[in-house]
Write a protein that holds these residues in place. Structure first.
Motif, PDB file in Angstrom:
ATOM      1  N   SER A 166       0.820  -1.217   0.000  1.00  0.00           N
ATOM      2  CA  SER A 166       0.000   0.000   0.000  1.00  0.00           C
ATOM      3  C   SER A 166       0.850   1.262   0.000  1.00  0.00           C
ATOM      4  CB  SER A 166      -0.917  -0.003   1.231  1.00  0.00           C
ATOM      5  OG  SER A 166      -0.143   0.002   2.430  1.00  0.00           O
ATOM      6  N   THR A 167       2.123   1.143  -0.420  1.00  0.00           N
ATOM      7  CA  THR A 167       3.029   2.293  -0.361  1.00  0.00           C
ATOM      8  C   THR A 167       2.514   3.473  -1.174  1.00  0.00           C
ATOM      9  OG1 THR A 167       4.910   0.787  -0.097  1.00  0.00           O
ATOM     10  CG2 THR A 167       5.393   3.058  -0.692  1.00  0.00           C
ATOM     11  N   ALA A 168       2.005   3.202  -2.369  1.00  0.00           N
ATOM     12  CA  ALA A 168       1.524   4.289  -3.228  1.00  0.00           C
ATOM     13  C   ALA A 168       0.363   5.034  -2.568  1.00  0.00           C
ATOM     14  CB  ALA A 168       1.103   3.735  -4.584  1.00  0.00           C
ATOM     15  N   VAL A 169      -0.581   4.274  -1.999  1.00  0.00           N
ATOM     16  CA  VAL A 169      -1.724   4.894  -1.325  1.00  0.00           C
ATOM     17  C   VAL A 169      -1.263   5.641  -0.078  1.00  0.00           C
ATOM     18  CG1 VAL A 169      -3.908   4.456  -0.126  1.00  0.00           C
ATOM     19  CG2 VAL A 169      -3.349   3.203  -2.215  1.00  0.00           C
ATOM     20  N   ASP A 170      -0.352   5.040   0.670  1.00  0.00           N
ATOM     21  CA  ASP A 170       0.180   5.708   1.858  1.00  0.00           C
ATOM     22  C   ASP A 170       0.878   7.017   1.493  1.00  0.00           C
ATOM     23  OD1 ASP A 170      -0.728   3.592   3.362  1.00  0.00           O
ATOM     24  OD2 ASP A 170       1.207   2.566   3.433  1.00  0.00           O
ATOM     25  N   THR A 171       1.531   7.021   0.346  1.00  0.00           N
ATOM     26  CA  THR A 171       2.217   8.229  -0.112  1.00  0.00           C
ATOM     27  C   THR A 171       1.223   9.348  -0.395  1.00  0.00           C
ATOM     28  OG1 THR A 171       4.029   6.953  -1.077  1.00  0.00           O
ATOM     29  CG2 THR A 171       3.707   9.195  -1.908  1.00  0.00           C
ATOM     30  N   VAL A 172       0.139   9.026  -1.076  1.00  0.00           N
ATOM     31  CA  VAL A 172      -0.880  10.038  -1.381  1.00  0.00           C
ATOM     32  C   VAL A 172      -1.550  10.523  -0.093  1.00  0.00           C
ATOM     33  CG1 VAL A 172      -3.027  10.511  -2.619  1.00  0.00           C
ATOM     34  CG2 VAL A 172      -1.265   9.093  -3.679  1.00  0.00           C
ATOM     35  N   ASN A 173      -1.815   9.603   0.832  1.00  0.00           N
ATOM     36  CA  ASN A 173      -2.419   9.994   2.102  1.00  0.00           C
ATOM     37  C   ASN A 173      -1.528  10.971   2.867  1.00  0.00           C
ATOM     38  OD1 ASN A 173      -4.721   8.446   1.761  1.00  0.00           O
ATOM     39  ND2 ASN A 173      -3.924   6.684   2.884  1.00  0.00           N
ATOM     40  N   LEU A 174      -0.241  10.656   2.925  1.00  0.00           N
ATOM     41  CA  LEU A 174       0.686  11.539   3.617  1.00  0.00           C
ATOM     42  C   LEU A 174       0.837  12.859   2.870  1.00  0.00           C
ATOM     43  CD1 LEU A 174       2.621  11.816   6.003  1.00  0.00           C
ATOM     44  CD2 LEU A 174       4.406  10.746   4.603  1.00  0.00           C
ATOM     45  N   ALA A 175       0.820  12.791   1.547  1.00  0.00           N
ATOM     46  CA  ALA A 175       0.919  14.004   0.741  1.00  0.00           C
ATOM     47  C   ALA A 175      -0.278  14.918   0.970  1.00  0.00           C
ATOM     48  CB  ALA A 175       1.034  13.639  -0.736  1.00  0.00           C
ATOM     49  N   THR A 176      -1.436  14.349   1.250  1.00  0.00           N
ATOM     50  CA  THR A 176      -2.621  15.157   1.531  1.00  0.00           C
ATOM     51  C   THR A 176      -2.407  16.023   2.764  1.00  0.00           C
ATOM     52  OG1 THR A 176      -4.043  13.436   0.584  1.00  0.00           O
ATOM     53  CG2 THR A 176      -5.093  15.063   2.012  1.00  0.00           C
ATOM     54  N   VAL A 177      -1.819  15.437   3.785  1.00  0.00           N
ATOM     55  CA  VAL A 177      -1.520  16.194   5.011  1.00  0.00           C
ATOM     56  C   VAL A 177      -0.476  17.264   4.722  1.00  0.00           C
ATOM     57  CG1 VAL A 177      -0.653  16.015   7.377  1.00  0.00           C
ATOM     58  CG2 VAL A 177      -2.087  14.186   6.432  1.00  0.00           C
ATOM     59  N   TYR A 178       0.575  16.892   4.011  1.00  0.00           N
ATOM     60  CA  TYR A 178       1.624  17.855   3.665  1.00  0.00           C
ATOM     61  C   TYR A 178       1.073  18.988   2.799  1.00  0.00           C
ATOM     62  CZ  TYR A 178       5.171  14.514   5.323  1.00  0.00           C
ATOM     63  OH  TYR A 178       5.944  13.678   6.090  1.00  0.00           O
ATOM     64  N   TYR A 179       0.145  18.650   1.924  1.00  0.00           N
ATOM     65  CA  TYR A 179      -0.438  19.653   1.018  1.00  0.00           C
ATOM     66  C   TYR A 179      -1.180  20.726   1.808  1.00  0.00           C
ATOM     67  CZ  TYR A 179      -3.163  21.580  -2.874  1.00  0.00           C
ATOM     68  OH  TYR A 179      -3.717  22.418  -3.804  1.00  0.00           O
ATOM     69  N   LEU A 180      -1.997  20.298   2.748  1.00  0.00           N
ATOM     70  CA  LEU A 180      -2.739  21.261   3.573  1.00  0.00           C
ATOM     71  C   LEU A 180      -1.784  22.137   4.375  1.00  0.00           C
ATOM     72  CD1 LEU A 180      -5.567  18.870   4.792  1.00  0.00           C
ATOM     73  CD2 LEU A 180      -5.842  20.805   3.229  1.00  0.00           C
ATOM     74  N   SER A 181      -0.738  21.522   4.913  1.00  0.00           N
ATOM     75  CA  SER A 181       0.247  22.281   5.668  1.00  0.00           C
ATOM     76  C   SER A 181       0.964  23.280   4.765  1.00  0.00           C
ATOM     77  CB  SER A 181       1.251  21.328   6.316  1.00  0.00           C
ATOM     78  OG  SER A 181       2.195  22.036   7.094  1.00  0.00           O
ATOM     79  N   GLY A 182       1.309  22.856   3.552  1.00  0.00           N
ATOM     80  CA  GLY A 182       1.967  23.754   2.609  1.00  0.00           C
ATOM     81  C   GLY A 182       1.087  24.921   2.210  1.00  0.00           C
ATOM     82  N   LEU A 183      -0.213  24.663   2.017  1.00  0.00           N
ATOM     83  CA  LEU A 183      -1.147  25.752   1.685  1.00  0.00           C
ATOM     84  C   LEU A 183      -1.227  26.769   2.821  1.00  0.00           C
ATOM     85  CD1 LEU A 183      -4.163  23.894   0.014  1.00  0.00           C
ATOM     86  CD2 LEU A 183      -2.455  25.335  -1.105  1.00  0.00           C
ATOM     87  N   ALA A 184      -1.266  26.275   4.051  1.00  0.00           N
ATOM     88  CA  ALA A 184      -1.346  27.173   5.207  1.00  0.00           C
ATOM     89  C   ALA A 184      -0.122  28.087   5.261  1.00  0.00           C
ATOM     90  CB  ALA A 184      -1.454  26.359   6.498  1.00  0.00           C
ATOM     91  N   VAL A 185       1.053  27.522   5.019  1.00  0.00           N
ATOM     92  CA  VAL A 185       2.280  28.320   5.017  1.00  0.00           C
ATOM     93  C   VAL A 185       2.283  29.293   3.841  1.00  0.00           C
ATOM     94  CG1 VAL A 185       4.791  28.240   4.825  1.00  0.00           C
ATOM     95  CG2 VAL A 185       3.599  26.539   6.211  1.00  0.00           C
ATOM     96  N   ALA A 186       1.826  28.836   2.682  1.00  0.00           N
ATOM     97  CA  ALA A 186       1.857  29.654   1.469  1.00  0.00           C
ATOM     98  C   ALA A 186       0.991  30.903   1.597  1.00  0.00           C
ATOM     99  CB  ALA A 186       1.397  28.827   0.273  1.00  0.00           C
TER     100      ALA A 186
END
Length: 363
Positions: free
Chosen positions: A48-68
């Motif tokens: 499930s590495t690919a799915v886990d990657t997208v899941n983790l990227a979702t969290v990182y994405y929200l954090s990146g938007l907040a900083v941006a």
């Protein structure tokens, strides 16, 4: 200034720099760079590495938007870490105490998270606009304070519930959860759709609204913006509050899609990762998404390096090299464009001067 150079050359240069420098780091560590890269890429197609990657990227994405959002106003909101953790614990406590119908329960938890994130961001925002306190200093201090707040709230005498050796908030009822999307051997967070909507709203706000224009103008020059009738202090306050609101959503994919409770040992450092992701994406929602995926890929595939006797910490070195490569690449292209523009202006002025001399001689 040519658009292809501005848009395509910096990321291409960054990729080349990152690959070469990471290869040097791998060689120094005694590993074969091609074997290491191949192992990490191959890991993506296992389990499930690919799915886990997208899941983790979702969290990182929200954090990146907040900083941006803060970056757009030239604000360095290091406090996303504290804001998302405060919002997470408050939303988890409220969500566990609520008994509402489906959808309404989820919406109520999200509203609590957004308000909590805004409230925690309001402290440095008010200090900034009223007393001129640097948001860097105040948010760093609030990041430290939030650990004590969480420890106090997740306590058996307050809102904590002991489960085995761990203590956390009360478990959120099924009505307050966001169903996942089954994909192969993993389950994709349903919140990925919400994250996409937030990214779209961020793009629309910046490029299609007056507020977005004023936000970027204030970030470029508060003096020029003030001359145009923009209240810089008001924009600073709103930008920090919006950044805090998005930060409040950072932990929601995991809270509502996997954990359903916020424990004292919950994952940290998402806020600081968001800074790197925002830098990688140059504050653009599409770029931030790619940066989040890249960062998540390195995190989830790092464990595979141990199969070839390479320390997984080499992935952390790669992440640092990538950030530095992006910064350096954009600076190189910026200076090259500036030099080219100066040469064009110089040639144009020289041409005008020559024309004037010729006309004077003819007279």
């Amino acid at each position: 200034m040519t658009s292809w150079r501005t848009k395509l050359l910096p990321p291409l240069l960054a990729i080349v720099f990152a690959v070469l420098l990471s290869a040097i780091a791998l060689i120094i560590s005694g590993a074969d760079p091609l074997n290491a890269y191949g192992t990490m890429i191959g890991q993506m197609f296992k389990g499930s590495t690919a799915v886990d990657t997208v899941n983790l990227a979702t969290v990182y994405y929200l954090s990146g938007l907040a900083v941006a959002i803060g970056f757009q106003m030239n604000l360095f909101n290091i406090g996303v870490e504290g804001q998302y953790r405060f919002a997470a614990v408050v939303a988890a406590i409220a969500g566990g105490a609520m008994k509402l119908p489906p959808v309404i329960h989820v919406l109520a938890i999200l509203v609590v998270a957004v308000v909590a994130g805004m409230a925690y961001a309001a402290v440095p925002a008010i200090l900034k606009v009223t007393r001129g306190v640097s948001e860097v200093i105040s948010t760093i201090m609030l990041n430290a304070i939030v650990a004590g707040i969480i420890a106090f709230l997740i306590n058996a005498d307050q809102f904590g519930v002991q489960t085995g050796n761990n203590i956390g908030t009360r478990v959120i009822e099924p009505s307050g959860r966001i169903p996942g999307i089954p994909l192969g051997s993993g389950t994709l967070f349903g919140f990925v759709i919400v994250a996409g909507v937030i990214g779209g709203a961020y793009w629309f706000m910046l490029n299609r609204t007056r507020f977005g224009f004023e936000l970027k103008a204030s970030g470029e020059s508060t003096t020029a913006a003030a001359a145009g009738g923009v209240n810089a202090k008001k924009m600073t306050l709103i930008a920090m509050l919006l950044s805090g609101a998005v930060a409040g959503m950072v932990a929601m994919p995991e809270l509502l899609g996997r954990d359903y409770s916020y424990g004292i040992t919950a994952t940290q450092m998402y806020g600081f990762t968001g800074i790197a992701v925002a830098l990688l994406g140059r504050n653009h929602p599409g770029g931030i998404a790619l940066g989040a995926l890249l960062w998540a890929f390195l995190d989830t595939s790092a464990v595979s390096l141990e199969q070839i006797n390479v320390s997984k910490e080499i992935a952390t070195i790669m992440q640092g090299i990538i950030v530095l490569s992006v910064v350096v690449a954009y600076e190189i292209v910026r200076r090259a464009d500036l030099a080219a523009e100066q040469r064009r202006v110089g040639r144009a002025l020289a041409g005008r001067k020559g024309s004037s001399v010729a006309e004077g001689g003819a007279v």
